[in-house]
Design a protein around this motif. Structure first.
Motif, mmCIF file in Angstrom:
data_model
loop_
_atom_site.group_PDB
_atom_site.id
_atom_site.type_symbol
_atom_site.label_atom_id
_atom_site.label_comp_id
_atom_site.label_asym_id
_atom_site.label_seq_id
_atom_site.Cartn_x
_atom_site.Cartn_y
_atom_site.Cartn_z
ATOM 1 N N ARG A 188 28.819 21.529 -36.537
ATOM 2 C CA ARG A 188 28.980 20.094 -36.232
ATOM 3 C C ARG A 188 27.604 19.399 -36.168
ATOM 4 N N TYR A 189 26.662 20.072 -35.509
ATOM 5 C CA TYR A 189 25.325 19.474 -35.380
ATOM 6 C C TYR A 189 24.576 19.495 -36.707
ATOM 7 N N GLN A 190 24.754 20.598 -37.445
ATOM 8 C CA GLN A 190 24.031 20.723 -38.723
ATOM 9 C C GLN A 190 24.460 19.622 -39.692
ATOM 10 N N GLU A 191 25.764 19.306 -39.644
ATOM 11 C CA GLU A 191 26.292 18.240 -40.505
ATOM 12 C C GLU A 191 25.586 16.910 -40.202
ATOM 13 N N ILE A 192 25.340 16.670 -38.926
ATOM 14 C CA ILE A 192 24.655 15.429 -38.536
ATOM 15 C C ILE A 192 23.190 15.469 -38.990
ATOM 16 N N LEU A 248 21.523 12.989 -41.817
ATOM 17 C CA LEU A 248 20.442 12.062 -41.459
ATOM 18 C C LEU A 248 19.152 12.394 -42.216
ATOM 19 N N GLY A 249 19.185 13.526 -42.940
ATOM 20 C CA GLY A 249 17.997 13.940 -43.696
ATOM 21 C C GLY A 249 16.860 14.403 -42.797
ATOM 22 N N LEU A 250 17.186 14.983 -41.643
ATOM 23 C CA LEU A 250 16.132 15.466 -40.731
ATOM 24 C C LEU A 250 15.805 16.924 -41.057
ATOM 25 N N THR A 251 14.612 17.373 -40.639
ATOM 26 C CA THR A 251 14.254 18.768 -40.905
ATOM 27 C C THR A 251 14.406 19.628 -39.655
ATOM 28 N N LEU A 252 14.940 19.047 -38.635
ATOM 29 C CA LEU A 252 15.097 19.728 -37.350
ATOM 30 C C LEU A 252 15.911 21.026 -37.501
ATOM 31 N N ASP A 253 15.456 22.087 -36.788
ATOM 32 C CA ASP A 253 16.190 23.354 -36.825
ATOM 33 C C ASP A 253 16.621 23.723 -35.391
ATOM 34 N N LEU A 254 17.913 23.733 -35.157
ATOM 35 C CA LEU A 254 18.386 24.000 -33.790
ATOM 36 C C LEU A 254 18.623 25.493 -33.523
ATOM 37 N N ILE A 289 18.515 15.851 -28.435
ATOM 38 C CA ILE A 289 17.376 16.343 -29.228
ATOM 39 C C ILE A 289 17.414 15.707 -30.625
ATOM 40 N N ILE A 290 18.597 15.683 -31.218
ATOM 41 C CA ILE A 290 18.722 15.080 -32.559
ATOM 42 C C ILE A 290 18.366 13.588 -32.501
ATOM 43 N N MET A 291 18.913 12.900 -31.501
ATOM 44 C CA MET A 291 18.677 11.455 -31.391
ATOM 45 C C MET A 291 17.180 11.163 -31.211
ATOM 46 N N ALA A 292 16.504 11.940 -30.361
ATOM 47 C CA ALA A 292 15.071 11.707 -30.110
ATOM 48 C C ALA A 292 14.283 11.926 -31.400
ATOM 49 N N ASN A 293 14.675 12.963 -32.144
ATOM 50 C CA ASN A 293 14.012 13.273 -33.401
ATOM 51 C C ASN A 293 14.239 12.156 -34.426
ATOM 52 N N TYR A 294 15.458 11.674 -34.473
ATOM 53 C CA TYR A 294 15.841 10.632 -35.430
ATOM 54 C C TYR A 294 15.115 9.311 -35.146
ATOM 55 N N LEU A 295 15.007 8.988 -33.850
ATOM 56 C CA LEU A 295 14.398 7.697 -33.490
ATOM 57 C C LEU A 295 12.880 7.783 -33.319
ATOM 58 N N GLY A 296 12.383 9.028 -33.115
ATOM 59 C CA GLY A 296 10.953 9.176 -32.789
ATOM 60 C C GLY A 296 10.673 8.782 -31.344
ATOM 61 N N VAL A 308 14.891 9.118 -24.959
ATOM 62 C CA VAL A 308 16.295 9.514 -25.067
ATOM 63 C C VAL A 308 16.591 10.422 -23.878
ATOM 64 N N ILE A 309 17.597 10.044 -23.098
ATOM 65 C CA ILE A 309 17.974 10.841 -21.922
ATOM 66 C C ILE A 309 19.449 11.198 -22.092
ATOM 67 N N PRO A 310 19.768 12.470 -22.398
ATOM 68 C CA PRO A 310 21.173 12.829 -22.624
ATOM 69 C C PRO A 310 22.052 12.494 -21.422
ATOM 70 N N GLY A 311 23.297 12.127 -21.685
ATOM 71 C CA GLY A 311 24.212 11.775 -20.606
ATOM 72 C C GLY A 311 24.897 12.987 -19.998
ATOM 73 N N PHE A 312 25.723 12.733 -18.967
ATOM 74 C CA PHE A 312 26.726 13.681 -18.473
ATOM 75 C C PHE A 312 26.215 14.737 -17.478
ATOM 76 N N TYR A 313 24.919 15.039 -17.422
ATOM 77 C CA TYR A 313 24.527 16.132 -16.528
ATOM 78 C C TYR A 313 23.183 15.905 -15.844
ATOM 79 N N GLY A 314 22.975 16.758 -14.845
ATOM 80 C CA GLY A 314 21.710 16.827 -14.125
ATOM 81 C C GLY A 314 21.618 18.244 -13.592
ATOM 82 N N ALA A 315 20.995 18.436 -12.443
ATOM 83 C CA ALA A 315 20.888 19.797 -11.916
ATOM 84 C C ALA A 315 20.806 19.790 -10.390
ATOM 85 N N LEU A 316 21.097 20.946 -9.809
ATOM 86 C CA LEU A 316 20.892 21.145 -8.373
ATOM 87 C C LEU A 316 19.397 21.347 -8.153
#
Ligand code: ASP
Length: 439
Positions: A76-80, A84-90, A120-127, A165-173
């Motif tokens: 799913r992530y690789q498709e994105i 987007l034509g990014l060179t990012l490797d997850l 990570i993808i969004m930060a890479n895409y937007l710089g 870019v700050i991912p949503g949905f989580y934080g930590a104890l």
């Protein structure tokens, strides 16, 4: 100006959607802090990445093989990335995730990786800089959100960060263990970030152009709501109007930061503005209608109940003992009804009834089940004569029998109880009398 922009799962489900998001961000340079959800559904029968992660972790927890499932998520992530034509490797990230799954890092950690990887993808895409919320969004040991500490840590962390870019949905104890909010919780993260950076606006981008006056599954093409106050929204959201997570208004509400609900697929639409106060009147006396089915009413009768001090408290104490919260408690001279969620109540019904019998020795108790509650909400109702009259005559004309009426002390809403079977007809009738008649 500083804007925090949160994008929901359907806005980030594919590379095509990511591009729309990129265009929206680049169209306004005030859009400085981006909060992404995990990729959602690309089409009706698709699965959200968050659900894929829960499924995958359930296998890992039972020591079953989850290679195929993790590969599907990676795809799913690789498709994105490719789209987007990014060179990012997850790959290294996925290796870490697989290890942590094998070491039973927990379902919160598992679910959070959806937003983490998309971030990570969004930060890479937007710089933009990537900021992991595990560093700054804190939960208490008991899993509740630590608002004060989070605000301190996050405002400090973002102090000198121009764009992030700050991912949503989580934080930590405190010890770093990842913890998520409840489902749909990226909305809350957006609000927390808006507060921390003292944003001027919190834009929440989704796949609809804001809130609608009524549920479109009941009313055909209902009108949109242009502006709504936080208090009105609380009433509607509690009664089931979706779009925004119920808890998302709390961080921004105190700061008076407005929320603007926008549509990624129709960026020119103004959407809905959620604000603290406004002198703008709603177009139609009422701002919105929402409701829920599945309530029961426990009706208690006792002669001279009104002069018995502590009667109400004793009744409610029984519900409290069994962990049941009540929705409404209309009363007469010698009668008192307690409305509760039917499903919750059913499981403890006989215990509660015998508890009430013991506590207040009533003359009679009966239960009405299969009731629906409808909230008609509007800041304009207070100053408008005849609103209740219009509601009830519309319901009478639609042959709907009203079983309960409750007007909140703020005069912001009127709650009506009807039978489950009359629910849709009642909402249609109320919508027609206030909105359709004006069109
Ligand atoms: N991805 C999470 C969910 O599906 C959180 C969110 O999208 O807000 O519930």
């Amino acid at each position: 100006m500083k804007k925090v922009v949160k994008f929901g799962g359907s806005s980030l489900a594919s590379a095509e959607q990511f591009k729309k998001v990129g265009d929206i961000i680049h169209a306004d340079e005030d859009r400085k802090y981006v909060v992404p959800s995990a990729p959602g559904k690309r089409f009706g029968a698709d699965t959200k990445v968050t659900d894929m992660l829960y499924g995958c972790y359930a296998l890992a927890e039972k020591n079953l093989d989850f290679k195929k499932e993790i590969e599907q998520i990676k795809a799913r992530y690789q498709e994105i990335i490719d789209g987007l034509g990014l060179t990012l490797d997850l790959t290294p990230e996925f290796e870490k995730i697989v290890d942590n799954f094998k070491n039973k890092a927990g379902s919160h950690y598992a679910a959070s990786r959806g937003e983490y990887l998309n971030g990570i993808i969004m930060a890479n895409y937007l710089g933009y800089e990537f900021v992991d919320p595990a560093e700054a969004i804190r939960f208490h040991e008991d899993g509740t959100f630590n608002a004060d500490l989070t605000n301190q840590l996050l405002s400090k962390r973002l102090e000198n960060v121009e764009r992030a870019v700050i991912p949503g949905f989580y934080g930590a104890l405190e010890d770093g263990t990842v913890r998520t909010f409840s489902r749909g919780g990226s909305d809350i993260t957006g609000s927390i970030v808006a507060k921390a950076v003292k944003a001027d606006v919190y834009e929440n981008w989704t796949d609809v152009s804001g809130f609608l006056i009524a549920d479109p599954r009941i009313v055909d093409h209902p009108e949109g709501i242009e502006i709504i106050t936080y208090s009105e929204l609380r009433e509607l959201a509690y009664m089931g109007a979706g779009v925004l997570h119920e808890d998302a208004i709390f961080p921004v509400r105190k700061e008076g930061i407005p929320i603007n609900i926008r549509n990624t697929n129709a960026p020119m639409d103004e959407g809905t503005w959620i604000v603290g106060h406004t002198c703008q009147k709603s177009k139609y006396v009422i701002t919105g209608i929402a409701g829920k089915k599945g309530f029961a009413s426990i009706n208690i009768e006792k002669d001279q109940m009104n002069s018995e001090v502590g009667f109400g408290r004793k009744v409610l104490q029984v519900f409290e003992e069994y962990g049941i919260s009540f929705e409404h408690m209309p009363s007469g001279i010698d009668t008192l009804s307690v409305m509760v969620e039917q499903k919750e109540f059913e499981a403890k019904e006989q215990n509660i009834l015998s508890g009430i019998n013991k506590a207040v020795k009533p003359d009679h108790i009966d239960i009405q089940s299969d009731l629906a509650l409808i909230a008609v909400v509007g800041r304009g109702m207070k100053a408008t004569r005849g609103t209740a009259g219009r509601i009830f005559s519309a319901l009478a004309h639609a042959n709907v029998n009203v079983r309960m009426i409750d007007q909140g002390s703020s005069e912001l809403n009127i709650i009506i109880g009807v039978s489950n079977d009359d629910f849709e007809a009642a909402i249609k009738a109320i919508y027609a009398i206030f909105v359709e008649i004006c069109l």
